[in-house]
Write an enzyme that holds these catalytic residues in place. Structure first.
Site, PDB file in Angstrom:
ATOM      1  N   LYS A 174      -0.856 -25.780 -23.644  1.00 23.66           N
ATOM      2  CA  LYS A 174      -1.713 -25.025 -22.720  1.00 23.66           C
ATOM      3  C   LYS A 174      -3.048 -24.865 -23.403  1.00 23.66           C
ATOM      4  CE  LYS A 174      -2.347 -20.625 -20.377  1.00 23.66           C
ATOM      5  NZ  LYS A 174      -1.759 -19.701 -19.428  1.00 23.66           N
ATOM      6  N   ARG A 229      -8.535  -5.242 -15.825  1.00 20.46           N
ATOM      7  CA  ARG A 229      -8.500  -5.858 -14.485  1.00 20.46           C
ATOM      8  C   ARG A 229      -8.393  -4.768 -13.404  1.00 20.46           C
ATOM      9  NH1 ARG A 229      -9.417  -9.727 -17.435  1.00 20.46           N
ATOM     10  NH2 ARG A 229      -8.011 -11.450 -17.891  1.00 20.46           N
ATOM     11  N   GLU A 282      -0.464 -22.576 -26.956  1.00 24.91           N
ATOM     12  CA  GLU A 282      -1.792 -22.336 -26.379  1.00 24.91           C
ATOM     13  C   GLU A 282      -2.890 -22.128 -27.417  1.00 24.91           C
ATOM     14  OE1 GLU A 282      -2.230 -18.905 -23.788  1.00 24.91           O
ATOM     15  OE2 GLU A 282      -4.164 -19.606 -23.072  1.00 24.91           O
ATOM     16  N   SER A 315      -7.524 -21.009 -17.297  1.00 26.36           N
ATOM     17  CA  SER A 315      -8.795 -21.036 -16.573  1.00 26.36           C
ATOM     18  C   SER A 315      -9.940 -20.494 -17.427  1.00 26.36           C
ATOM     19  CB  SER A 315      -8.702 -20.317 -15.224  1.00 26.36           C
ATOM     20  OG  SER A 315      -8.324 -18.972 -15.344  1.00 26.36           O
ATOM     21  N   GLY A 316      -9.664 -19.561 -18.313  1.00 23.43           N
ATOM     22  CA  GLY A 316     -10.595 -19.198 -19.379  1.00 23.43           C
ATOM     23  C   GLY A 316     -11.922 -18.567 -18.993  1.00 23.43           C
TER      24      GLY A 316
HETATM   25  P1  13P Z   1      -6.769 -17.349 -17.751  1.00 28.21           P
HETATM   26  O1  13P Z   1      -6.408 -18.474 -16.794  1.00 28.21           O
HETATM   27  O2  13P Z   1      -7.268 -16.124 -17.051  1.00 28.21           O
HETATM   28  O3  13P Z   1      -7.646 -17.840 -18.867  1.00 28.21           O
HETATM   29  O4  13P Z   1      -5.403 -16.872 -18.417  1.00 28.21           O
HETATM   30  C1  13P Z   1      -4.495 -17.796 -18.821  1.00 28.21           C
HETATM   31  C2  13P Z   1      -3.741 -17.308 -19.988  1.00 28.21           C
HETATM   32  O5  13P Z   1      -2.535 -17.233 -19.964  1.00 28.21           O
HETATM   33  C3  13P Z   1      -4.473 -16.936 -21.204  1.00 28.21           C
HETATM   34  O6  13P Z   1      -3.598 -16.726 -22.253  1.00 28.21           O
END
Ligand code: 13P
Length: 340
Positions: A223, A37, A181, A265-266
């Site tokens: 999540k 990033r 998640e 958000s992925g």
């Molecule tokens: P993103 O919303 O960038 O996908 O990240 C969320 C996240 O915690 C992934 O593990």
């Protein structure tokens, strides 16, 4: 089994995490990810740069209005703001729950090198106890599910589901709310229909293992991904289709007692992530609060504007809080493009 009094406490925190009009900031990028990033803004990933960046986000005035919790990385939960307070204290003062990523990243799965399993179960109870002493109230563990015509394999779904359940139980025993998640990736050329099929299979397996392990659904947050076409599919799906497909899966797979679900958000753009969340909540009310737990979709613009320069912190915070506010509205189905 988790004692009823403990479940009550976990439920209280879980409800706070998905409180109306609020969602979670995922700021738990590992060393590798934050380096990627920062490379976009030509900033070296030093300990001080990482600290300064997280301070820009966490100490944004009024963060608690739209953000209920922040997921930190191991290094971050040990760091302090410029005023000498730990980030945990800074967040608590703002009314934001401190959270922590407790998985140790992924590795190739034995016998299926194109799939991943998540590391970090060994020694987990000790690490959870330490994070609880630091003040963490919730934890996160991410399982990554690759998708194409053949993948995921049953073995990969099974192992990830079992690992998520073991992690979640350990969290609840340590008094931390687990964010569970399972992420079906957006990478690939699969259709929305294929994503729907795989997401359902994965969630059914995850909830079966959670139940089997004795995890209390009232004391956990899911999540997971929205049901989306693959990035390289060429398929254009409108928010209403994405919302309908996602809710179809949730109706079949999510237990009614689940405290809430917070989307990742992925790889969606900031606005896509907001518009799609809004479309999902416009079809409500749903049996569970459905909110956001975004990393990139809350940070992309803020990071670009910040660019590693203290004099840009104010403008970066403004855009970060704006996205948080837009997503807070979307979590209630009250967002409109004119609000941008
Ligand atoms: P993103 O919303 O960038 O996908 O990240 C969320 C996240 O915690 C992934 O593990």
């Amino acid at each position: 089994m988790i004692e009823p009094s403990k479940i009550l406490e976990l439920n209280k925190v879980a409800k706070q995490m998905v409180a109306a009009g609020k969602g979670i900031l995922a700021a738990d990028e590992s060393f590798n990810t934050i380096e990627k990033r920062f490379a976009k803004i030509n900033l070296p990933s030093t300990e001080e740069n990482r600290r300064a960046y997280r301070e820009m986000l966490f100490a944004a005035p009024g963060i608690g209005e739209y953000i209920s919790g922040v997921i930190m990385f191991d290094e971050t939960i040990r760091q302090r703001a410029t005023d000498g307070h730990t980030f945990v204290t800074i967040l608590e003062k703002a009314g934001v729950l401190p959270g922590i990523k407790v998985d140790l990243g992924t590795k190739e799965m034995d016998d299926s090198p194109n799939e991943k399993v998540t590391k970090g179960l060994e020694g987990l109870p000790d690490r959870l106890a330490q994070y609880a002493r630091f003040g963490a109230k919730f934890a996160k563990w991410r399982a990554v599910i690759a998708i194409d015509e053949e993948l995921p394999t049953e073995a990969n779904i099974g192992q990830n589901a079992r690992d998520l359940a073991n992690y979640a139980l350990a969290c609840q025993e340590a008094g931390l709310v687990p964010m569970v998640e399972p992420e079906v990736l957006m990478d690939g050329s699969h259709t929305l229909e294929r994503c729907e099929e795989v997401s359902l299979k994965v969630l059914e397996a995850v909830f079966a293992e959670l139940k089997n392990a004795g995890v209390a659904f009232e004391g956990m947050i899911l999540k997971t991904n929205m049901v989306l076409p693959g990035k390289d599919s060429g398929q254009a799906a409108v928010p209403e289709e994405i919302a309908a497909a996602t809710l179809e899966v949730f109706k079949k797979a999510l237990p009614s007692t689940l405290a809430g679900q917070a989307f990742l958000s992925g790889g969606q753009s900031e606005k896509e992530a907001t518009v799609n969340l809004n479309a999902i909540n416009k079809l409500g009310p749903h049996p569970w609060p459905l909110t956001f737990s975004y990393g990139r979709a809350l940070q992309d613009s803020a990071l670009k504007i910040w660019a590693g320069k203290p004099e840009n912190a104010r403008a970066a915070r403004e855009i970060f809080l704006h996205r948080a506010k837009m997503n807070g509205l979307a979590a209630e189905g009250k967002y409109g493009a004119e609000m941008e």
